[in-house]
Design a protein around this motif. Structure first.
Motif, PDB file in Angstrom:
ATOM      1  N   GLU A  57       0.835  -1.196   0.000  1.00 18.37           N
ATOM      2  CA  GLU A  57       0.000   0.000   0.000  1.00 18.37           C
ATOM      3  C   GLU A  57       0.872   1.250   0.000  1.00 18.37           C
ATOM      4  O   GLU A  57       0.625   2.201  -0.750  1.00 18.37           O
ATOM      5  CB  GLU A  57      -0.937   0.003   1.217  1.00 18.37           C
ATOM      6  N   GLN A  58       1.894   1.254   0.854  1.00 17.80           N
ATOM      7  CA  GLN A  58       2.813   2.385   0.887  1.00 17.80           C
ATOM      8  C   GLN A  58       3.576   2.519  -0.420  1.00 17.80           C
ATOM      9  O   GLN A  58       3.742   3.630  -0.944  1.00 17.80           O
ATOM     10  CB  GLN A  58       3.816   2.225   2.036  1.00 17.80           C
ATOM     11  N   LEU A  59       4.028   1.410  -0.955  1.00 15.36           N
ATOM     12  CA  LEU A  59       4.817   1.447  -2.181  1.00 15.36           C
ATOM     13  C   LEU A  59       3.985   1.901  -3.373  1.00 15.36           C
ATOM     14  O   LEU A  59       4.455   2.667  -4.227  1.00 15.36           O
ATOM     15  CB  LEU A  59       5.437   0.078  -2.448  1.00 15.36           C
ATOM     16  N   ILE A  60       2.736   1.455  -3.427  1.00 12.56           N
ATOM     17  CA  ILE A  60       1.848   1.883  -4.510  1.00 12.56           C
ATOM     18  C   ILE A  60       1.528   3.371  -4.396  1.00 12.56           C
ATOM     19  O   ILE A  60       1.374   4.065  -5.405  1.00 12.56           O
ATOM     20  CB  ILE A  60       0.572   1.029  -4.519  1.00 12.56           C
ATOM     21  N   SER A  61       1.471   3.888  -3.171  1.00 12.59           N
ATOM     22  CA  SER A  61       1.251   5.325  -3.009  1.00 12.59           C
ATOM     23  C   SER A  61       2.414   6.130  -3.573  1.00 12.59           C
ATOM     24  O   SER A  61       2.242   7.279  -3.989  1.00 12.59           O
ATOM     25  CB  SER A  61       1.042   5.672  -1.534  1.00 12.59           C
ATOM     26  N   CYS A  62       3.613   5.523  -3.609  1.00 14.98           N
ATOM     27  CA  CYS A  62       4.781   6.173  -4.197  1.00 14.98           C
ATOM     28  C   CYS A  62       4.800   6.038  -5.713  1.00 14.98           C
ATOM     29  O   CYS A  62       5.136   6.992  -6.430  1.00 14.98           O
ATOM     30  CB  CYS A  62       6.065   5.576  -3.625  1.00 14.98           C
ATOM     31  N   VAL A  63       4.453   4.846  -6.189  1.00 12.76           N
ATOM     32  CA  VAL A  63       4.460   4.569  -7.631  1.00 12.76           C
ATOM     33  C   VAL A  63       3.139   3.877  -7.972  1.00 12.76           C
ATOM     34  O   VAL A  63       3.040   2.646  -7.905  1.00 12.76           O
ATOM     35  CB  VAL A  63       5.661   3.681  -8.021  1.00 12.76           C
ATOM     36  N   PRO A  64       2.103   4.636  -8.303  1.00 16.89           N
ATOM     37  CA  PRO A  64       0.771   4.051  -8.526  1.00 16.89           C
ATOM     38  C   PRO A  64       0.743   2.936  -9.575  1.00 16.89           C
ATOM     39  O   PRO A  64      -0.055   1.997  -9.453  1.00 16.89           O
ATOM     40  CB  PRO A  64      -0.060   5.257  -8.974  1.00 16.89           C
ATOM     41  N   GLU A  65       1.599   3.001 -10.574  1.00 14.00           N
ATOM     42  CA  GLU A  65       1.582   1.998 -11.639  1.00 14.00           C
ATOM     43  C   GLU A  65       1.909   0.602 -11.111  1.00 14.00           C
ATOM     44  O   GLU A  65       1.534  -0.415 -11.716  1.00 14.00           O
ATOM     45  CB  GLU A  65       2.594   2.390 -12.731  1.00 14.00           C
ATOM     46  N   LEU A  66       2.577   0.548  -9.970  1.00 18.27           N
ATOM     47  CA  LEU A  66       2.957  -0.742  -9.390  1.00 18.27           C
ATOM     48  C   LEU A  66       1.733  -1.602  -9.064  1.00 18.27           C
ATOM     49  O   LEU A  66       1.813  -2.836  -9.067  1.00 18.27           O
ATOM     50  CB  LEU A  66       3.794  -0.512  -8.126  1.00 18.27           C
ATOM     51  N   LYS A  67       0.596  -0.973  -8.800  1.00 17.56           N
ATOM     52  CA  LYS A  67      -0.597  -1.720  -8.387  1.00 17.56           C
ATOM     53  C   LYS A  67      -1.033  -2.737  -9.437  1.00 17.56           C
ATOM     54  O   LYS A  67      -1.659  -3.755  -9.110  1.00 17.56           O
ATOM     55  CB  LYS A  67      -1.742  -0.765  -8.076  1.00 17.56           C
ATOM     56  N   HIS A  68      -0.712  -2.502 -10.698  1.00 25.83           N
ATOM     57  CA  HIS A  68      -1.121  -3.417 -11.768  1.00 25.83           C
ATOM     58  C   HIS A  68      -0.346  -4.735 -11.715  1.00 25.83           C
ATOM     59  O   HIS A  68      -0.722  -5.700 -12.395  1.00 25.83           O
ATOM     60  CB  HIS A  68      -0.911  -2.755 -13.135  1.00 25.83           C
ATOM     61  N   TYR A  69       0.716  -4.796 -10.929  1.00 22.84           N
ATOM     62  CA  TYR A  69       1.568  -5.980 -10.885  1.00 22.84           C
ATOM     63  C   TYR A  69       1.527  -6.686  -9.533  1.00 22.84           C
ATOM     64  O   TYR A  69       2.177  -7.708  -9.354  1.00 22.84           O
ATOM     65  CB  TYR A  69       3.011  -5.598 -11.216  1.00 22.84           C
ATOM     66  N   VAL A  70       0.767  -6.152  -8.596  1.00 19.88           N
ATOM     67  CA  VAL A  70       0.683  -6.742  -7.262  1.00 19.88           C
ATOM     68  C   VAL A  70      -0.496  -7.715  -7.206  1.00 19.88           C
ATOM     69  O   VAL A  70      -1.585  -7.414  -7.692  1.00 19.88           O
ATOM     70  CB  VAL A  70       0.527  -5.652  -6.182  1.00 19.88           C
ATOM     71  N   PHE A  71      -0.278  -8.884  -6.628  1.00 20.74           N
ATOM     72  CA  PHE A  71      -1.344  -9.866  -6.473  1.00 20.74           C
ATOM     73  C   PHE A  71      -1.152 -10.606  -5.159  1.00 20.74           C
ATOM     74  O   PHE A  71      -0.082 -10.529  -4.539  1.00 20.74           O
ATOM     75  CB  PHE A  71      -1.371 -10.853  -7.645  1.00 20.74           C
ATOM     76  N   VAL A  72      -2.159 -11.313  -4.711  1.00 15.57           N
ATOM     77  CA  VAL A  72      -2.077 -12.116  -3.496  1.00 15.57           C
ATOM     78  C   VAL A  72      -1.798 -13.562  -3.900  1.00 15.57           C
ATOM     79  O   VAL A  72      -2.557 -14.160  -4.674  1.00 15.57           O
ATOM     80  CB  VAL A  72      -3.384 -12.025  -2.672  1.00 15.57           C
ATOM     81  N   ASN A  73      -0.732 -14.127  -3.372  1.00 16.88           N
ATOM     82  CA  ASN A  73      -0.342 -15.482  -3.765  1.00 16.88           C
ATOM     83  C   ASN A  73      -1.079 -16.545  -2.944  1.00 16.88           C
ATOM     84  O   ASN A  73      -1.970 -16.224  -2.144  1.00 16.88           O
ATOM     85  CB  ASN A  73       1.180 -15.660  -3.661  1.00 16.88           C
ATOM     86  N   ALA A  74      -0.679 -17.797  -3.146  1.00 18.63           N
ATOM     87  CA  ALA A  74      -1.363 -18.912  -2.476  1.00 18.63           C
ATOM     88  C   ALA A  74      -1.193 -18.886  -0.966  1.00 18.63           C
ATOM     89  O   ALA A  74      -1.961 -19.521  -0.241  1.00 18.63           O
ATOM     90  CB  ALA A  74      -0.847 -20.239  -3.043  1.00 18.63           C
ATOM     91  N   TYR A  75      -0.208 -18.155  -0.494  1.00 18.71           N
ATOM     92  CA  TYR A  75       0.023 -18.037   0.950  1.00 18.71           C
ATOM     93  C   TYR A  75      -0.649 -16.801   1.533  1.00 18.71           C
ATOM     94  O   TYR A  75      -0.369 -16.394   2.653  1.00 18.71           O
ATOM     95  CB  TYR A  75       1.525 -17.991   1.240  1.00 18.71           C
ATOM     96  N   GLN A  76      -1.540 -16.195   0.716  1.00 17.38           N
ATOM     97  CA  GLN A  76      -2.280 -14.999   1.130  1.00 17.38           C
ATOM     98  C   GLN A  76      -1.350 -13.829   1.450  1.00 17.38           C
ATOM     99  O   GLN A  76      -1.611 -13.034   2.361  1.00 17.38           O
ATOM    100  CB  GLN A  76      -3.183 -15.318   2.331  1.00 17.38           C
ATOM    101  N   THR A  77      -0.277 -13.749   0.676  1.00 17.13           N
ATOM    102  CA  THR A  77       0.695 -12.673   0.839  1.00 17.13           C
ATOM    103  C   THR A  77       0.727 -11.830  -0.430  1.00 17.13           C
ATOM    104  O   THR A  77       0.794 -12.373  -1.539  1.00 17.13           O
ATOM    105  CB  THR A  77       2.104 -13.248   1.099  1.00 17.13           C
ATOM    106  N   ALA A  78       0.695 -10.530  -0.284  1.00 18.39           N
ATOM    107  CA  ALA A  78       0.811  -9.640  -1.432  1.00 18.39           C
ATOM    108  C   ALA A  78       2.236  -9.697  -1.975  1.00 18.39           C
ATOM    109  O   ALA A  78       3.206  -9.666  -1.218  1.00 18.39           O
ATOM    110  CB  ALA A  78       0.459  -8.212  -1.036  1.00 18.39           C
ATOM    111  N   THR A  79       2.369  -9.793  -3.285  1.00 19.55           N
ATOM    112  CA  THR A  79       3.687  -9.896  -3.902  1.00 19.55           C
ATOM    113  C   THR A  79       3.594  -9.448  -5.355  1.00 19.55           C
ATOM    114  O   THR A  79       2.535  -8.993  -5.812  1.00 19.55           O
ATOM    115  CB  THR A  79       4.218 -11.335  -3.804  1.00 19.55           C
ATOM    116  N   ILE A  80       4.703  -9.567  -6.074  1.00 12.89           N
ATOM    117  CA  ILE A  80       4.711  -9.344  -7.516  1.00 12.89           C
ATOM    118  C   ILE A  80       5.327 -10.559  -8.182  1.00 12.89           C
ATOM    119  O   ILE A  80       5.933 -11.410  -7.512  1.00 12.89           O
ATOM    120  CB  ILE A  80       5.510  -8.080  -7.907  1.00 12.89           C
ATOM    121  N   ASN A  81       5.210 -10.638  -9.492  1.00  9.26           N
ATOM    122  CA  ASN A  81       5.866 -11.693 -10.255  1.00  9.26           C
ATOM    123  C   ASN A  81       7.283 -11.214 -10.568  1.00  9.26           C
ATOM    124  O   ASN A  81       7.481 -10.359 -11.428  1.00  9.26           O
ATOM    125  CB  ASN A  81       5.090 -11.972 -11.542  1.00  9.26           C
ATOM    126  N   PHE A  82       8.271 -11.751  -9.848  1.00  5.24           N
ATOM    127  CA  PHE A  82       9.641 -11.276  -9.992  1.00  5.24           C
ATOM    128  C   PHE A  82      10.274 -11.704 -11.308  1.00  5.24           C
ATOM    129  O   PHE A  82      11.409 -11.315 -11.593  1.00  5.24           O
ATOM    130  CB  PHE A  82      10.487 -11.755  -8.805  1.00  5.24           C
TER     131      PHE A  82
END
Length: 311
Positions: free
Chosen positions: A21-46
Motif C-alpha cells: 500500500e505504501q509502495l503503490i502510493s509512491c508509484v501508482p503503476e505498481l498496483k497493476h503488478y501486485v497480487f495475493v499469492n497462495a500463501y495470502q501474501t501480497a507480492t509481484i511476479n519477480f
C-alpha cells in the motif's frame, strides 16, 4: 519470504515484508503488478522485468527519497535489499578501526561498474551520507546514471561519475595521483559468455516459475558489461586484485562480491601474492542465495584509523 528477510543485515531497511500500500502510493503503476499469492501474501511476479523495475522505483523513493529513478529496458535492474546489504557490511568493515560506524562526506567510496542504475552510490549516500564515485566503461550507462543524479539535485555534490575508457583496467584511468578512498566496491560480471549468462537466467526464471517463453529474456535485465566478460568472475576479480597493488596507498579497503565459493581459494592466494597485509571474507545471505564480500588492504592496522581520504 520471512526467512529471506530475516537473513538480511540487522540495519537493512528491508527486513520486514513489503508494504505494498505504501509502495503503490509512491508509484501508482505498481498496483497493476501486485497480487495475493497462495500463501495470502501480497507480492509481484519477480520474473517480469517491468514489475521489478517499478518495485525498485518505489523502494528507492519510499526508503531513500530518490526521485524519478529509471533505467533503460536493456540495463540491469538490481534487487534493492541485497544491494543494501553490501553497503551495511562495508559500514561494519570501516567501523572496525573507528569508534563507531562512520557517516557523512568524510567517508568516500568508489563503485566499480556502477551501471545505469547507480544503485550502490544511491544507497551508500542515503544510508550513511557517504560521498561516492561511480565508474563504468559504458557511456550510455553513465549518461543514465547522471540523469538520476540530476533529478535529485541534493546528490550533485556527493555523487560523481567517471568513465573508464579501457576495459582492461579497473583503477588505472580512474584514480588520480594523491586521490584516496576509504573503500572500493564492485559487483563483477558473473558469467564468461553471453551463452552462459542466458543459461543462468533460464535457471533463475525456472525457479521463479516462468519458462514458457522461447525468447531469451533477462528477468533483471543486463548488458554484456554487466553480466559477462572473458574469463568470468574469477578473471575479473583476479585482474582487480593484481591492479590494486599499484594503488595500494590510495584505497583503505578494496572489496568485491564473489558469487562462486570455489573462486575464493585462488583469489586468496592471489591476495597473498600481491602482499596485501590483511583480507576478509564476509558472508551475506538473501534467502537460499549465499554471496560473499572479499575485502583486502595494504594499509597496516596501526595506520587505518588515521587513513584520510583525499578526493
Amino acid at each position: 519470504m520471512a526467512n529471506e528477510k530475516f537473513s538480511l543485515h540487522t540495519r537493512n531497511l528491508h527486513r520486514d515484508p513489503y508494504d505494498f500500500e505504501q509502495l503503490i502510493s509512491c508509484v501508482p503503476e505498481l498496483k497493476h503488478y501486485v497480487f495475493v499469492n497462495a500463501y495470502q501474501t501480497a507480492t509481484i511476479n519477480f520474473s517480469l522485468p517491468k514489475a521489478v523495475k517499478l518495485l525498485n522505483k518505489a523502494l528507492l523513493l519510499h526508503f531513500y527519497q530518490v526521485r524519478n529513478w529509471d533505467i533503460p529496458e536493456a540495463n540491469l535492474c538490481p534487487p534493492i535489499p541485497g544491494r543494501a546489504d553490501y553497503i551495511h557490511y562495508l559500514a561494519d568493515l570501516l567501523a572496525e578501526h573507528l569508534p563507531a560506524v562512520p557517516t557523512g562526506t568524510s567517508v568516500n567510496g568508489l563503485d566499480i561498474g556502477t551501471g545505469a542504475n547507480l544503485v550502490y552510490p544511491l544507497l551508500a549516500n542515503r544510508s550513511y551520507g557517504w560521498k561516492m564515485t561511480g565508474t563504468d566503461i559504458n557511456r550510455d550507462s553513465l549518461d543514465n546514471a547522471q540523469r538520476i543524479v540530476d533529478q535529485n539535485p541534493d546528490l550533485l555534490p556527493v555523487i560523481q561519475l567517471k568513465h573508464q575508457p579501457d576495459s582492461r583496467h579497473i583503477f588505472k584511468n580512474i584514480l588520480d595521483s594523491g586521490e584516496k578512498y576509504m573503500f572500493s566496491m564492485c559487483n563483477p560480471p558473473f558469467h564468461d559468455s553471453e551463452e552462459a549468462a542466458l543459461k543462468g537466467n533460464f535457471r533463475k526464471r525456472k525457479n521463479l516459475g516462468q519458462t514458457k517463453s522461447k525468447k531469451p529474456v533477462f528477468n533483471f535485465g543486463g548488458q554484456q558489461s554487466e553480466l559477462w566478460c572473458e574469463g568470468g568472475e574469477l578473471a575479473f576479480i583476479s585482474n582487480m586484485i593484481t591492479e590494486s597493488s599499484a594503488f595500494s596507498s590510495q584505497v583503505l579497503w578494496f572489496t568485491c562480491l564473489v558469487s562462486k565459493g570455489e573462486n575464493l581459494y585462488p583469489l586468496k592466494a592471489l591476495i597473498r601474492k600481491v602482499k596485501a597485509v590483511d583480507f576478509r571474507i564476509i558472508e551475506m545471505a538473501q534467502g537460499q542465495k549465499i554471496s560473499r564480500i572479499l575485502a583486502w588492504t595494504f594499509i597496516p592496522q596501526k595506520d587505518r584509523t588515521s587513513f584520510k581520504r583525499q578526493s
